[in-house]
Design an enzyme around this catalytic site. Structure first.
Site, PDB file in Angstrom:
ATOM      1  N   ASN A  17      23.778  25.677  49.497  1.00  0.00           N
ATOM      2  CA  ASN A  17      24.995  24.938  49.891  1.00  0.00           C
ATOM      3  C   ASN A  17      26.010  25.846  50.485  1.00  0.00           C
ATOM      4  O   ASN A  17      26.650  26.614  50.008  1.00  0.00           O
ATOM      5  CB  ASN A  17      25.563  24.426  48.281  1.00  0.00           C
ATOM      6  CG  ASN A  17      26.666  23.593  48.568  1.00  0.00           C
ATOM      7  OD1 ASN A  17      27.045  23.388  49.694  1.00  0.00           O
ATOM      8  ND2 ASN A  17      27.446  23.354  47.413  1.00  0.00           N
ATOM      9  N   TRP A  18      26.205  25.794  51.705  1.00  0.00           N
ATOM     10  CA  TRP A  18      27.168  26.270  52.462  1.00  0.00           C
ATOM     11  C   TRP A  18      28.659  25.906  52.185  1.00  0.00           C
ATOM     12  O   TRP A  18      29.449  26.724  52.798  1.00  0.00           O
ATOM     13  CB  TRP A  18      27.079  26.182  53.849  1.00  0.00           C
ATOM     14  CG  TRP A  18      25.791  27.061  54.526  1.00  0.00           C
ATOM     15  CD1 TRP A  18      24.745  27.552  53.610  1.00  0.00           C
ATOM     16  CD2 TRP A  18      25.378  27.141  55.710  1.00  0.00           C
ATOM     17  NE1 TRP A  18      23.851  28.228  54.484  1.00  0.00           N
ATOM     18  CE2 TRP A  18      23.994  27.841  55.913  1.00  0.00           C
ATOM     19  CE3 TRP A  18      25.864  26.819  56.974  1.00  0.00           C
ATOM     20  CZ2 TRP A  18      23.255  28.136  57.007  1.00  0.00           C
ATOM     21  CZ3 TRP A  18      25.086  26.820  58.246  1.00  0.00           C
ATOM     22  CH2 TRP A  18      23.886  27.788  58.285  1.00  0.00           C
ATOM     23  N   LYS A  19      28.740  24.870  51.676  1.00  0.00           N
ATOM     24  CA  LYS A  19      30.198  24.413  51.339  1.00  0.00           C
ATOM     25  C   LYS A  19      31.024  24.315  52.687  1.00  0.00           C
ATOM     26  O   LYS A  19      30.487  24.138  53.697  1.00  0.00           O
ATOM     27  CB  LYS A  19      31.025  25.333  50.266  1.00  0.00           C
ATOM     28  CG  LYS A  19      30.144  25.192  48.871  1.00  0.00           C
ATOM     29  CD  LYS A  19      30.777  25.930  47.796  1.00  0.00           C
ATOM     30  CE  LYS A  19      29.634  26.140  46.470  1.00  0.00           C
ATOM     31  NZ  LYS A  19      30.161  26.355  45.346  1.00  0.00           N
ATOM     32  N   HIS A  60      28.731  16.752  43.967  1.00  0.00           N
ATOM     33  CA  HIS A  60      28.893  18.281  43.616  1.00  0.00           C
ATOM     34  C   HIS A  60      30.420  18.156  42.903  1.00  0.00           C
ATOM     35  O   HIS A  60      31.237  17.592  43.052  1.00  0.00           O
ATOM     36  CB  HIS A  60      29.007  19.269  44.708  1.00  0.00           C
ATOM     37  CG  HIS A  60      29.032  20.623  44.579  1.00  0.00           C
ATOM     38  ND1 HIS A  60      30.261  21.135  44.336  1.00  0.00           N
ATOM     39  CD2 HIS A  60      28.129  21.330  44.587  1.00  0.00           C
ATOM     40  CE1 HIS A  60      30.033  22.320  43.984  1.00  0.00           C
ATOM     41  NE2 HIS A  60      28.758  23.087  44.171  1.00  0.00           N
ATOM     42  N   GLU A 110      32.845  20.372  43.044  1.00  0.00           N
ATOM     43  CA  GLU A 110      34.085  20.370  44.005  1.00  0.00           C
ATOM     44  C   GLU A 110      34.366  19.042  44.537  1.00  0.00           C
ATOM     45  O   GLU A 110      35.724  18.810  44.635  1.00  0.00           O
ATOM     46  CB  GLU A 110      33.699  21.431  45.098  1.00  0.00           C
ATOM     47  CG  GLU A 110      33.665  22.951  44.479  1.00  0.00           C
ATOM     48  CD  GLU A 110      32.588  23.625  45.083  1.00  0.00           C
ATOM     49  OE1 GLU A 110      32.316  23.336  46.353  1.00  0.00           O
ATOM     50  OE2 GLU A 110      32.265  24.857  44.392  1.00  0.00           O
ATOM     51  N   GLU A 129      24.852  22.040  37.372  1.00  0.00           N
ATOM     52  CA  GLU A 129      25.815  23.328  37.757  1.00  0.00           C
ATOM     53  C   GLU A 129      26.914  23.424  36.684  1.00  0.00           C
ATOM     54  O   GLU A 129      27.708  22.525  36.958  1.00  0.00           O
ATOM     55  CB  GLU A 129      26.185  22.948  39.367  1.00  0.00           C
ATOM     56  CG  GLU A 129      25.082  22.780  40.305  1.00  0.00           C
ATOM     57  CD  GLU A 129      25.521  23.350  41.728  1.00  0.00           C
ATOM     58  OE1 GLU A 129      25.062  24.343  42.149  1.00  0.00           O
ATOM     59  OE2 GLU A 129      26.661  22.679  42.286  1.00  0.00           O
ATOM     60  N   GLY A 165      30.704  30.036  41.567  1.00  0.00           N
ATOM     61  CA  GLY A 165      31.574  31.039  42.289  1.00  0.00           C
ATOM     62  C   GLY A 165      32.292  32.003  41.495  1.00  0.00           C
ATOM     63  O   GLY A 165      33.444  32.674  41.857  1.00  0.00           O
ATOM     64  N   SER A 167      26.549  30.867  40.479  1.00  0.00           N
ATOM     65  CA  SER A 167      26.240  32.064  40.790  1.00  0.00           C
ATOM     66  C   SER A 167      24.652  32.669  40.422  1.00  0.00           C
ATOM     67  O   SER A 167      24.188  33.717  39.988  1.00  0.00           O
ATOM     68  CB  SER A 167      26.923  32.853  39.578  1.00  0.00           C
ATOM     69  OG  SER A 167      28.463  32.700  39.844  1.00  0.00           O
ATOM     70  N   GLY A 207      27.367  30.999  47.256  1.00  0.00           N
ATOM     71  CA  GLY A 207      27.747  32.221  47.751  1.00  0.00           C
ATOM     72  C   GLY A 207      26.534  33.097  48.376  1.00  0.00           C
ATOM     73  O   GLY A 207      26.739  33.590  49.656  1.00  0.00           O
TER      74      GLY A 207
HETATM   75  P1  13P Z   1      27.934  29.845  43.725  1.00  0.00           P
HETATM   76  O1  13P Z   1      26.500  30.078  44.135  1.00  0.00           O
HETATM   77  O2  13P Z   1      28.736  30.339  44.982  1.00  0.00           O
HETATM   78  O3  13P Z   1      28.264  29.968  42.325  1.00  0.00           O
HETATM   79  O4  13P Z   1      27.922  28.128  43.967  1.00  0.00           O
HETATM   80  C1  13P Z   1      27.227  27.353  43.233  1.00  0.00           C
HETATM   81  C2  13P Z   1      27.038  26.024  43.939  1.00  0.00           C
HETATM   82  O5  13P Z   1      28.166  25.477  43.684  1.00  0.00           O
HETATM   83  C3  13P Z   1      26.108  25.585  44.643  1.00  0.00           C
HETATM   84  O6  13P Z   1      26.212  24.172  44.872  1.00  0.00           O
END
Ligand code: 13P
Length: 252
Positions: A10-12, A96, A98, A168, A174, A214, A236
């Site tokens: 997931n590149w966000k 997600h 976020e 998640e 993150g 993570s 990440g």
């Molecule tokens: P991280 O791997 O950066 O913790 O992010 C996880 C995430 O939100 C994947 O959707």
């Protein structure tokens, strides 16, 4: 009843088109031998066309990070399923944390987006997870039960089988603070139980459930060794070809 592991990046909101090209070209040779694992990168809308064209003929599938519930019309800023499909998008992340935290997504908007995605033939990755406060107040199970029952409501058996769920925990995203493999396994097993109640045990045993938060080259093996964990949603560590490939190749 083997469930094929699925490792999805997931590149966000990262990677301009030029950066995306470099990352994908670096990634392709590193993951090409991952035959037993499905490899997906979920990228910003502006990178989809580039990603689909660069991944053509490779074992990397491309996903989006959201999709509109409406088919088309006056929804400024939204992107429809047809728009995604025309570009060759296969997967889509929905709900997600976020999106829930910063953009007002609710279980009901997640469900609406999900229904549109499956009706159109996109493969959804639906995210659920508790906050640190909810975990500390012992509310993890009730929060997750609600997110799963409302977010995934009214799907046909066929559609639930094509849906991937990503557990998640918000406190692990993150932060570098991964859930222990026992914590992840316990909650994912619980999610499978909720699906069994909504459908049947047989169906629940076929639904793929990922862990996200993570996940990285160091902890992937231990997490993937758990019987209910079928893959990972990687933030990440999906932004570096080498790191993401090490996660994809966890079984090597
Ligand atoms: P991280 O791997 O950066 O913790 O992010 C996880 C995430 O939100 C994947 O959707």
């Amino acid at each position: 009843m083997a469930r094929k592991p699925i490792i999805a990046g997931n590149w966000k909101m990262n990677m301009t088109n030029e950066q995306a090209k470099v990352l994908i070209e670096g990634l392709k040779p590193l993951v090409k031998d991952a035959k037993k694992t499905e490899v997906v990168i979920c990228v910003p809308y502006t990178d989809i066309a580039t990603a689909v064209s660069l991944c053509a003929g490779s074992n990397i599938k491309v996903g989006a990070e959201n999709v509109a519930w409406a088919e088309k019309g006056a929804f400024t800023g939204e992107i429809s399923a047809d728009m995604l499909l025309e570009l060759g998008t296969e997967y889509v992340i929905i709900g997600h944390s976020e999106r829930r935290q910063y953009f007002g997504e609710t279980d009901s908007s997640v469900n609406a987006r999900l229904k549109t995605a499956v009706a159109k033939g996109l493969k959804p990755i639906v995210c659920v997870g508790e906050t640190l406060e909810q975990r500390e107040k012992n509310r993890t199970k009730s929060v997750i039960r609600k997110q799963v029952t409302l977010g995934l409501a009214d799907l046909s058996e066929e559609d639930i089988l094509n849906t991937v769920i990503a557990y998640e925990p918000v406190w692990a995203i993150g932060t570098g603070k991964t859930a222990t493999s026992e914590q992840a396994e316990e909650t994912i097993k619980f999610i499978r139980g909720v699906i069994a109640k909504m459908y049947t045990r047989k169906i629940a045993n076929k639904v793929r459930i990922q862990y996200g938060g993570s996940m990285n080259p160091k902890n992937v093996k231990e997490l993937m060794a758990m019987p209910n964990i079928d893959g990972g949603l990687i933030g990440g560590a999906s932004l570096k070809a080498e790191d993401f490939s090490l996660v994809v190749n966890f079984d090597k």
